[in-house]
Design a protein around this motif. Structure first.
Motif, PDB file in Angstrom:
ATOM      1  N   GLY A  13      82.820  71.878  85.117  1.00 38.40           N
ATOM      2  CA  GLY A  13      83.080  73.215  84.618  1.00 38.40           C
ATOM      3  C   GLY A  13      82.205  73.670  83.476  1.00 38.40           C
ATOM      4  N   GLN A  14      81.665  72.743  82.673  1.00 36.56           N
ATOM      5  CA  GLN A  14      80.865  73.125  81.521  1.00 36.56           C
ATOM      6  C   GLN A  14      79.407  73.416  81.887  1.00 36.56           C
ATOM      7  OE1 GLN A  14      82.103  73.901  78.524  1.00 36.56           O
ATOM      8  NE2 GLN A  14      84.070  73.530  79.568  1.00 36.56           N
ATOM      9  N   LEU A  15      79.037  73.141  83.143  1.00 33.71           N
ATOM     10  CA  LEU A  15      77.690  73.486  83.604  1.00 33.71           C
ATOM     11  C   LEU A  15      77.706  74.857  84.262  1.00 33.71           C
ATOM     12  CD1 LEU A  15      76.483  70.164  85.315  1.00 33.71           C
ATOM     13  CD2 LEU A  15      76.061  70.933  82.977  1.00 33.71           C
ATOM     14  N   THR A  16      76.568  75.523  84.228  1.00 33.60           N
ATOM     15  CA  THR A  16      76.422  76.727  85.039  1.00 33.60           C
ATOM     16  C   THR A  16      76.145  76.303  86.477  1.00 33.60           C
ATOM     17  OG1 THR A  16      74.022  76.880  84.727  1.00 33.60           O
ATOM     18  CG2 THR A  16      75.443  77.973  83.086  1.00 33.60           C
ATOM     19  N   GLY A  17      76.321  77.238  87.406  1.00 35.35           N
ATOM     20  CA  GLY A  17      75.991  76.940  88.796  1.00 35.35           C
ATOM     21  C   GLY A  17      74.541  76.519  88.948  1.00 35.35           C
ATOM     22  N   GLN A  69      72.616  75.017  86.740  1.00 31.81           N
ATOM     23  CA  GLN A  69      72.424  73.658  86.227  1.00 31.81           C
ATOM     24  C   GLN A  69      72.950  72.608  87.205  1.00 31.81           C
ATOM     25  OE1 GLN A  69      74.557  74.251  82.563  1.00 31.81           O
ATOM     26  NE2 GLN A  69      72.684  74.462  81.327  1.00 31.81           N
ATOM     27  N   TYR A  70      74.123  72.875  87.764  1.00 36.35           N
ATOM     28  CA  TYR A  70      74.731  71.916  88.684  1.00 36.35           C
ATOM     29  C   TYR A  70      73.886  71.753  89.947  1.00 36.35           C
ATOM     30  CZ  TYR A  70      78.185  70.005  91.970  1.00 36.35           C
ATOM     31  OH  TYR A  70      78.833  69.240  92.904  1.00 36.35           O
ATOM     32  N   LEU A  71      73.479  72.869  90.529  1.00 39.46           N
ATOM     33  CA  LEU A  71      72.679  72.794  91.754  1.00 39.46           C
ATOM     34  C   LEU A  71      71.310  72.195  91.477  1.00 39.46           C
ATOM     35  CD1 LEU A  71      73.639  76.231  93.345  1.00 39.46           C
ATOM     36  CD2 LEU A  71      74.452  73.954  94.007  1.00 39.46           C
ATOM     37  N   GLY A  72      70.751  72.478  90.303  1.00 41.96           N
ATOM     38  CA  GLY A  72      69.479  71.870  89.941  1.00 41.96           C
ATOM     39  C   GLY A  72      69.579  70.356  89.846  1.00 41.96           C
ATOM     40  N   PHE A  73      70.683  69.861  89.289  1.00 48.51           N
ATOM     41  CA  PHE A  73      70.896  68.411  89.219  1.00 48.51           C
ATOM     42  C   PHE A  73      70.962  67.813  90.621  1.00 48.51           C
ATOM     43  CE2 PHE A  73      74.087  65.024  89.533  1.00 48.51           C
ATOM     44  CZ  PHE A  73      73.427  64.022  88.832  1.00 48.51           C
ATOM     45  N   LEU A  74      71.723  68.447  91.517  1.00 49.23           N
ATOM     46  CA  LEU A  74      71.839  67.908  92.874  1.00 49.23           C
ATOM     47  C   LEU A  74      70.495  67.917  93.595  1.00 49.23           C
ATOM     48  CD1 LEU A  74      75.214  69.419  94.127  1.00 49.23           C
ATOM     49  CD2 LEU A  74      74.749  67.071  93.427  1.00 49.23           C
ATOM     50  N   ARG A  75      69.723  68.947  93.400  1.00 48.99           N
ATOM     51  CA  ARG A  75      68.405  69.007  94.043  1.00 48.99           C
ATOM     52  C   ARG A  75      67.518  67.858  93.571  1.00 48.99           C
ATOM     53  NH1 ARG A  75      65.336  74.409  93.602  1.00 48.99           N
ATOM     54  NH2 ARG A  75      64.251  73.539  95.419  1.00 48.99           N
ATOM     55  N   SER A  76      67.671  67.479  92.316  1.00 46.44           N
ATOM     56  CA  SER A  76      66.850  66.379  91.797  1.00 46.44           C
ATOM     57  C   SER A  76      67.267  65.030  92.367  1.00 46.44           C
ATOM     58  CB  SER A  76      66.950  66.334  90.266  1.00 46.44           C
ATOM     59  OG  SER A  76      68.232  65.875  89.844  1.00 46.44           O
ATOM     60  N   GLN A  77      68.511  64.933  92.896  1.00 46.87           N
ATOM     61  CA  GLN A  77      69.011  63.676  93.426  1.00 46.87           C
ATOM     62  C   GLN A  77      68.727  63.505  94.912  1.00 46.87           C
ATOM     63  OE1 GLN A  77      70.559  61.367  91.208  1.00 46.87           O
ATOM     64  NE2 GLN A  77      69.607  62.923  89.891  1.00 46.87           N
ATOM     65  N   ASP A  80      74.670  81.958  86.737  1.00 49.11           N
ATOM     66  CA  ASP A  80      74.389  81.959  85.304  1.00 49.11           C
ATOM     67  C   ASP A  80      75.633  81.818  84.425  1.00 49.11           C
ATOM     68  OD1 ASP A  80      71.651  82.236  85.765  1.00 49.11           O
ATOM     69  OD2 ASP A  80      71.842  84.413  85.980  1.00 49.11           O
ATOM     70  N   LYS A  81      76.813  81.761  85.045  1.00 53.77           N
ATOM     71  CA  LYS A  81      78.044  81.578  84.277  1.00 53.77           C
ATOM     72  C   LYS A  81      78.505  80.131  84.388  1.00 53.77           C
ATOM     73  CE  LYS A  81      79.760  86.309  84.879  1.00 53.77           C
ATOM     74  NZ  LYS A  81      80.899  87.129  85.379  1.00 53.77           N
ATOM     75  N   LYS A  82      79.194  79.655  83.350  1.00 52.57           N
ATOM     76  CA  LYS A  82      79.774  78.316  83.443  1.00 52.57           C
ATOM     77  C   LYS A  82      80.810  78.289  84.562  1.00 52.57           C
ATOM     78  CE  LYS A  82      78.815  76.630  78.820  1.00 52.57           C
ATOM     79  NZ  LYS A  82      79.363  75.948  77.617  1.00 52.57           N
ATOM     80  N   ILE A  83      80.821  77.183  85.290  1.00 54.44           N
ATOM     81  CA  ILE A  83      81.631  77.114  86.507  1.00 54.44           C
ATOM     82  C   ILE A  83      83.117  77.318  86.219  1.00 54.44           C
ATOM     83  CG2 ILE A  83      82.345  75.555  88.365  1.00 54.44           C
ATOM     84  CD1 ILE A  83      79.504  74.404  88.338  1.00 54.44           C
ATOM     85  N   HIS A  84      83.587  76.839  85.065  1.00 56.98           N
ATOM     86  CA  HIS A  84      85.022  76.951  84.790  1.00 56.98           C
ATOM     87  C   HIS A  84      85.476  78.390  84.604  1.00 56.98           C
ATOM     88  CE1 HIS A  84      85.216  77.912  80.446  1.00 56.98           C
ATOM     89  NE2 HIS A  84      84.036  77.317  80.381  1.00 56.98           N
ATOM     90  N   THR A  85      84.540  79.320  84.388  1.00 56.46           N
ATOM     91  CA  THR A  85      84.893  80.730  84.211  1.00 56.46           C
ATOM     92  C   THR A  85      84.944  81.490  85.535  1.00 56.46           C
ATOM     93  OG1 THR A  85      82.606  81.510  83.941  1.00 56.46           O
ATOM     94  CG2 THR A  85      83.757  80.701  81.967  1.00 56.46           C
TER      95      THR A  85
END
Length: 303
Positions: free
Chosen positions: A94-98, A100-108, A129-134
């Motif tokens: 939740g503390q990541l933006t969409g 950031q999260y998708l960028g991490f997965l792409r790197s894996q 661009d919004k944090k996921i928890h919002t």
């Protein structure tokens, strides 16, 4: 994975929580390139089975293999780089933006292209661009689906993936699965909506009370449909044709309402209808396959 090993192989898998068996001697084998629908009512055991498949839960008995290798909770992470996963109401960071999260997965993940990634974003239009928890439930689910498919992993596992999506997004998702079928990808997708998996899957597995009660090709399942027949007649009694199933009779002031499912020769049905005495009304429609599967549930529960 070897050329002969199935992508997914569950053999005699049982999961106990105390005295309760959530899954009972489950056998599932999925070859490469097959799209499989995993269908059952809420509480049937689908999510427990998927959790063991992915190594989130250990088995009480039996064995789980992915890509020809045994899976345990201690080593499951090794296979996850080859797997895309999404679930309804999925917990996301939740503390990541969409973005950031998708960028991490792409790197894996090693597969996929920038073009494929941007096509997914265009298809689902997630808020990045919004944090996921919002985000709303529907927007979280859009991110979860993009996350499952990004990088074109070898296997996609989906647990009630359209939960929280509006009809437009549901169709966008189903269209994506159809495209994956054309690419020869492997998808294992749970749902409690039979029609959803009928639209896109090569094969349907039905689970009830923790057991697999049906495993059938979609083409064969279609033949289970038959016709739903409803007639109103003033003649008592009116006997149904010999190939009628699920017969229901209701007496009214005007006569009798007779309903049944017919899976025999349609010419014979026409001849039977022509011979019905005092026929006042007749309706013939496609039999709802949801009802066909309900009858399987009832058979299992009564066993």
């Amino acid at each position: 994975m070897s050329d002969t090993s199935p992508v997914i192989h569950l053999q005699g898998v049982t999961k106990r929580f105390g005295k309760f068996n959530a899954a009972k001697a489950v056998d599932i084998s999925v070859p490469e390139g097959q799209i499989v629908g995993f269908v059952g009512a809420n509480g049937a055991g689908k999510t427990t089975t998927i959790s063991m498949l992915l190594g989130f839960l250990g088995v009480s008995e039996g064995a789980v293999d992915l890509f020809g290798a045994r899976v345990h909770p201690s080593n499951a992470h090794k296979s996850h780089k080859h797997i895309g996963y999404a679930a309804g109401d999925m917990e996301l960071p939740g503390q990541l933006t969409g973005k950031q999260y998708l960028g991490f997965l792409r790197s894996q993940r090693t597969g996929g292209t920038n073009e494929q990634y941007h096509e997914l974003l265009k298809r689902f239009s997630p808020q990045l661009d919004k944090k996921i928890h919002t985000l709303s439930r529907g927007n979280k689910q859009k991110i979860a689906l993009v996350a499952a498919f990004v990088g074109e992993p070898e296997l996609i596992v989906l647990d009630e993936p359209t939960s929280g999506l509006d009809p437009v997004m549901q169709e966008a998702f189903l269209s994506l699965v159809r495209e994956y079928r054309e690419k020869g990808k492997t998808v294992f997708m749970s749902s409690h909506y039979l029609q959803e998996v009928m639209d896109v899957c090569d094969r349907v597995i039905l689970m009830s009370n923790g057991r697999i009660v049906e495993d059938v090709l979609t083409s064969e399942l279609m033949k289970m449909g038959g016709k739903q027949v409803r007639i109103e007649t003033g003649y008592r009694p009116t006997k149904p044709p010999k190939d009628a199933e699920s017969v229901e009779t209701e007496e009214t002031e005007r006569g009798v309402i007779l309903q049944f499912v017919y899976k025999g020769d349609l010419g014979e049905l026409q001849r039977w209808l022509a011979a019905v005495k005092q026929l006042r009304d007749v309706e013939v429609s496609e039999y709802n396959l949801e009802e066909a599967f309900k009858s399987l549930y009832q058979t299992e529960e009564g066993a």
